[in-house]
Scaffold this motif. Structure first.
Motif, PDB file in Angstrom:
ATOM      1  N   ILE A  17       0.868  -1.174   0.000  1.00  0.00           N
ATOM      2  CA  ILE A  17       0.000   0.000   0.000  1.00  0.00           C
ATOM      3  C   ILE A  17       0.905   1.223   0.000  1.00  0.00           C
ATOM      4  CG2 ILE A  17      -1.705   1.318   1.307  1.00  0.00           C
ATOM      5  CD1 ILE A  17      -2.732  -1.380   2.374  1.00  0.00           C
ATOM      6  N   VAL A  18       0.633   2.145  -0.909  1.00  0.00           N
ATOM      7  CA  VAL A  18       1.445   3.337  -1.090  1.00  0.00           C
ATOM      8  C   VAL A  18       0.596   4.555  -0.748  1.00  0.00           C
ATOM      9  CG1 VAL A  18       2.761   4.677  -2.780  1.00  0.00           C
ATOM     10  CG2 VAL A  18       2.681   2.167  -2.970  1.00  0.00           C
ATOM     11  N   HIS A  19       1.180   5.520  -0.042  1.00  0.00           N
ATOM     12  CA  HIS A  19       0.446   6.761   0.234  1.00  0.00           C
ATOM     13  C   HIS A  19       1.418   7.913   0.402  1.00  0.00           C
ATOM     14  CE1 HIS A  19       0.771   7.044   4.824  1.00  0.00           C
ATOM     15  NE2 HIS A  19       1.514   6.004   4.483  1.00  0.00           N
ATOM     16  N   GLY A  20       0.906   9.116   0.261  1.00  0.00           N
ATOM     17  CA  GLY A  20       1.710  10.319   0.380  1.00  0.00           C
ATOM     18  C   GLY A  20       1.670  10.870   1.782  1.00  0.00           C
ATOM     19  N   PHE A  27       0.006  11.308  10.875  1.00  0.00           N
ATOM     20  CA  PHE A  27      -0.907  10.239  10.431  1.00  0.00           C
ATOM     21  C   PHE A  27      -2.275  10.392  11.100  1.00  0.00           C
ATOM     22  CE2 PHE A  27       1.740   6.553   8.564  1.00  0.00           C
ATOM     23  CZ  PHE A  27       2.696   7.420   8.068  1.00  0.00           C
ATOM     24  N   SER A  28      -2.795  11.604  11.095  1.00  0.00           N
ATOM     25  CA  SER A  28      -4.047  11.871  11.799  1.00  0.00           C
ATOM     26  C   SER A  28      -5.263  12.022  10.883  1.00  0.00           C
ATOM     27  CB  SER A  28      -3.888  13.133  12.656  1.00  0.00           C
ATOM     28  OG  SER A  28      -3.538  14.234  11.849  1.00  0.00           O
ATOM     29  N   HIS A  29      -5.061  11.923   9.556  1.00  0.00           N
ATOM     30  CA  HIS A  29      -6.176  12.106   8.629  1.00  0.00           C
ATOM     31  C   HIS A  29      -6.169  11.031   7.546  1.00  0.00           C
ATOM     32  CE1 HIS A  29      -5.698  16.092  10.382  1.00  0.00           C
ATOM     33  NE2 HIS A  29      -6.945  16.326  10.054  1.00  0.00           N
ATOM     34  N   GLY A  30      -7.342  10.710   7.047  1.00  0.00           N
ATOM     35  CA  GLY A  30      -7.490   9.879   5.857  1.00  0.00           C
ATOM     36  C   GLY A  30      -6.826   8.523   5.938  1.00  0.00           C
ATOM     37  N   LEU A  31      -6.220   8.128   4.821  1.00  0.00           N
ATOM     38  CA  LEU A  31      -5.578   6.820   4.720  1.00  0.00           C
ATOM     39  C   LEU A  31      -4.469   6.665   5.745  1.00  0.00           C
ATOM     40  CD1 LEU A  31      -5.064   4.079   3.413  1.00  0.00           C
ATOM     41  CD2 LEU A  31      -3.753   5.263   1.632  1.00  0.00           C
ATOM     42  N   ALA A  32      -3.688   7.712   5.967  1.00  0.00           N
ATOM     43  CA  ALA A  32      -2.595   7.625   6.939  1.00  0.00           C
ATOM     44  C   ALA A  32      -3.125   7.229   8.315  1.00  0.00           C
ATOM     45  CB  ALA A  32      -1.845   8.959   7.017  1.00  0.00           C
ATOM     46  N   HIS A  33      -4.253   7.808   8.709  1.00  0.00           N
ATOM     47  CA  HIS A  33      -4.851   7.464  10.001  1.00  0.00           C
ATOM     48  C   HIS A  33      -5.282   6.003  10.022  1.00  0.00           C
ATOM     49  CE1 HIS A  33      -8.003   7.328  13.144  1.00  0.00           C
ATOM     50  NE2 HIS A  33      -7.104   8.055  13.778  1.00  0.00           N
ATOM     51  N   SER A  34      -5.876   5.538   8.941  1.00  0.00           N
ATOM     52  CA  SER A  34      -6.290   4.127   8.862  1.00  0.00           C
ATOM     53  C   SER A  34      -5.087   3.196   8.966  1.00  0.00           C
ATOM     54  CB  SER A  34      -7.040   3.858   7.557  1.00  0.00           C
ATOM     55  OG  SER A  34      -8.235   4.589   7.506  1.00  0.00           O
ATOM     56  N   LEU A  35      -3.981   3.569   8.322  1.00  0.00           N
ATOM     57  CA  LEU A  35      -2.767   2.758   8.398  1.00  0.00           C
ATOM     58  C   LEU A  35      -2.200   2.756   9.813  1.00  0.00           C
ATOM     59  CD1 LEU A  35      -1.102   3.917   5.067  1.00  0.00           C
ATOM     60  CD2 LEU A  35      -2.042   1.639   5.545  1.00  0.00           C
ATOM     61  N   ARG A  36      -2.234   3.914  10.466  1.00  0.00           N
ATOM     62  CA  ARG A  36      -1.747   4.015  11.846  1.00  0.00           C
ATOM     63  C   ARG A  36      -2.575   3.129  12.771  1.00  0.00           C
ATOM     64  NH1 ARG A  36      -0.922   9.592  15.339  1.00  0.00           N
ATOM     65  NH2 ARG A  36      -0.402   8.552  17.283  1.00  0.00           N
ATOM     66  N   LYS A  86       2.938  22.056  11.597  1.00  0.00           N
ATOM     67  CA  LYS A  86       2.046  21.382  10.661  1.00  0.00           C
ATOM     68  C   LYS A  86       2.747  21.149   9.330  1.00  0.00           C
ATOM     69  CE  LYS A  86      -2.200  23.035  12.646  1.00  0.00           C
ATOM     70  NZ  LYS A  86      -3.528  23.527  12.406  1.00  0.00           N
ATOM     71  N   ALA A  87       2.396  20.039   8.724  1.00  0.00           N
ATOM     72  CA  ALA A  87       2.953  19.713   7.409  1.00  0.00           C
ATOM     73  C   ALA A  87       2.451  20.704   6.370  1.00  0.00           C
ATOM     74  CB  ALA A  87       2.551  18.303   7.017  1.00  0.00           C
ATOM     75  N   GLY A  88       3.283  20.950   5.370  1.00  0.00           N
ATOM     76  CA  GLY A  88       2.886  21.811   4.270  1.00  0.00           C
ATOM     77  C   GLY A  88       2.108  21.033   3.226  1.00  0.00           C
ATOM     78  N   LYS A  89       1.819  21.675   2.140  1.00  0.00           N
ATOM     79  CA  LYS A  89       1.088  21.040   1.051  1.00  0.00           C
ATOM     80  C   LYS A  89       2.048  20.247   0.164  1.00  0.00           C
ATOM     81  CE  LYS A  89      -2.979  22.523   2.060  1.00  0.00           C
ATOM     82  NZ  LYS A  89      -3.973  21.583   2.542  1.00  0.00           N
ATOM     83  N   ARG A 118      -5.715   8.475  -4.626  1.00  0.00           N
ATOM     84  CA  ARG A 118      -5.462   9.615  -5.513  1.00  0.00           C
ATOM     85  C   ARG A 118      -4.422  10.481  -4.808  1.00  0.00           C
ATOM     86  NH1 ARG A 118     -10.558  11.758  -8.805  1.00  0.00           N
ATOM     87  NH2 ARG A 118     -11.032   9.796  -9.859  1.00  0.00           N
ATOM     88  N   LEU A 119      -3.201  10.111  -5.032  1.00  0.00           N
ATOM     89  CA  LEU A 119      -2.031  10.611  -4.325  1.00  0.00           C
ATOM     90  C   LEU A 119      -1.980  12.137  -4.240  1.00  0.00           C
ATOM     91  CD1 LEU A 119       0.566   9.425  -3.083  1.00  0.00           C
ATOM     92  CD2 LEU A 119       1.629   9.711  -5.314  1.00  0.00           C
ATOM     93  N   ALA A 120      -1.750  12.639  -3.035  1.00  0.00           N
ATOM     94  CA  ALA A 120      -1.506  14.062  -2.756  1.00  0.00           C
ATOM     95  C   ALA A 120      -2.701  14.975  -3.044  1.00  0.00           C
ATOM     96  CB  ALA A 120      -0.274  14.554  -3.506  1.00  0.00           C
ATOM     97  N   THR A 121      -3.889  14.400  -3.214  1.00  0.00           N
ATOM     98  CA  THR A 121      -5.050  15.231  -3.532  1.00  0.00           C
ATOM     99  C   THR A 121      -5.946  15.503  -2.326  1.00  0.00           C
ATOM    100  OG1 THR A 121      -6.376  13.312  -4.193  1.00  0.00           O
ATOM    101  CG2 THR A 121      -5.111  14.429  -5.912  1.00  0.00           C
ATOM    102  N   GLY A 122      -5.741  14.791  -1.246  1.00  0.00           N
ATOM    103  CA  GLY A 122      -6.525  15.036  -0.037  1.00  0.00           C
ATOM    104  C   GLY A 122      -5.869  16.128   0.779  1.00  0.00           C
ATOM    105  N   VAL A 123      -5.221  15.729   1.849  1.00  0.00           N
ATOM    106  CA  VAL A 123      -4.518  16.668   2.715  1.00  0.00           C
ATOM    107  C   VAL A 123      -3.412  17.397   1.933  1.00  0.00           C
ATOM    108  CG1 VAL A 123      -3.099  16.854   4.804  1.00  0.00           C
ATOM    109  CG2 VAL A 123      -5.045  15.304   4.765  1.00  0.00           C
ATOM    110  N   GLY A 124      -2.825  16.713   0.934  1.00  0.00           N
ATOM    111  CA  GLY A 124      -1.752  17.314   0.134  1.00  0.00           C
ATOM    112  C   GLY A 124      -2.185  18.524  -0.669  1.00  0.00           C
ATOM    113  N   GLY A 125      -3.484  18.587  -1.033  1.00  0.00           N
ATOM    114  CA  GLY A 125      -4.028  19.774  -1.679  1.00  0.00           C
ATOM    115  C   GLY A 125      -3.849  19.894  -3.177  1.00  0.00           C
ATOM    116  N   LEU A 126      -3.321  18.873  -3.854  1.00  0.00           N
ATOM    117  CA  LEU A 126      -3.149  18.969  -5.304  1.00  0.00           C
ATOM    118  C   LEU A 126      -4.420  18.557  -6.046  1.00  0.00           C
ATOM    119  CD1 LEU A 126       0.445  17.530  -5.845  1.00  0.00           C
ATOM    120  CD2 LEU A 126      -0.271  19.921  -5.794  1.00  0.00           C
ATOM    121  N   ASP A 127      -4.520  18.987  -7.274  1.00  0.00           N
ATOM    122  CA  ASP A 127      -5.638  18.647  -8.144  1.00  0.00           C
ATOM    123  C   ASP A 127      -5.328  17.320  -8.836  1.00  0.00           C
ATOM    124  OD1 ASP A 127      -7.564  18.475 -10.179  1.00  0.00           O
ATOM    125  OD2 ASP A 127      -7.555  20.626 -10.524  1.00  0.00           O
TER     126      ASP A 127
END
Length: 148
Positions: A17-20, A27-36, A86-89, A118-127
């Motif tokens: 499983i790959v994630h950004g 690891f407090s949001h989204g997939l990262a939180h689920s992995l944690r 906090k992490a940046g975008k 959809r890599l980097a499009t959630g918390v990462g903020g990319l389109d």
């Protein structure tokens, strides 16, 4: 071979499983939180790695656990090494470099399949329109299933 699906990535049965993430990501949001939640040891090892190595954006870190479990963290977001920072975008440049590193890791580790959101499009903020062509360019020719 890239295949787009919907559902819980943890149920994909992919070999890795790959994630950004960002360096020092909580690891407090989204997939990262689920992995944690699924693999607390993975998160502990990730924190130790970041605190001792200070990874650069565009790289990756791979964790292998019991039962042939593999998680690949792509450093797509700018990190913060300050306490409580906090992490940046994410950036297209970081995603591009991280995907290049992922191709090398897939070949080195011998992963039989990978799944990524959809890599980097959630918390990462990319389109997604900016990220999807990069995924296709880097991962489209891999000889393994790539599940998005």
């Amino acid at each position: 071979m890239i295949r787009n699906v919907s559902g819980d990535i943890l149920l994909s049965k992919a070999h890795a499983i790959v994630h950004g993430v960002a360096p020092n990501d909580p690891f407090s949001h989204g997939l990262a939180h689920s992995l944690r939640e699924a693999w607390p040891a993975m998160y502990k090892d990730f924190r130790h790695y970041c605190q001792t190595r200070h990874p650069e954006c565009g790289g990756l870190w791979t964790w292998s656990g019991a039962g042939d479990t593999h998680v690949v963290c792509l450093f797509t977001q700018e990190g913060s090494y300050e306490h409580g920072g906090k992490a940046g975008k994410a950036s297209v440049t970081n995603v591009n470099r991280a995907l290049r590193a992922l191709v090398a890791e897939v070949q080195k580790a011998g992963f039989r399949s990978i799944a990524l959101p959809r890599l980097a499009t959630g918390v990462g903020g990319l389109d997604w329109d900016a990220v999807e062509p990069l995924i296709t360019a880097h991962l489209g020719s891999l000889p393994i299933p790539v599940i998005i």
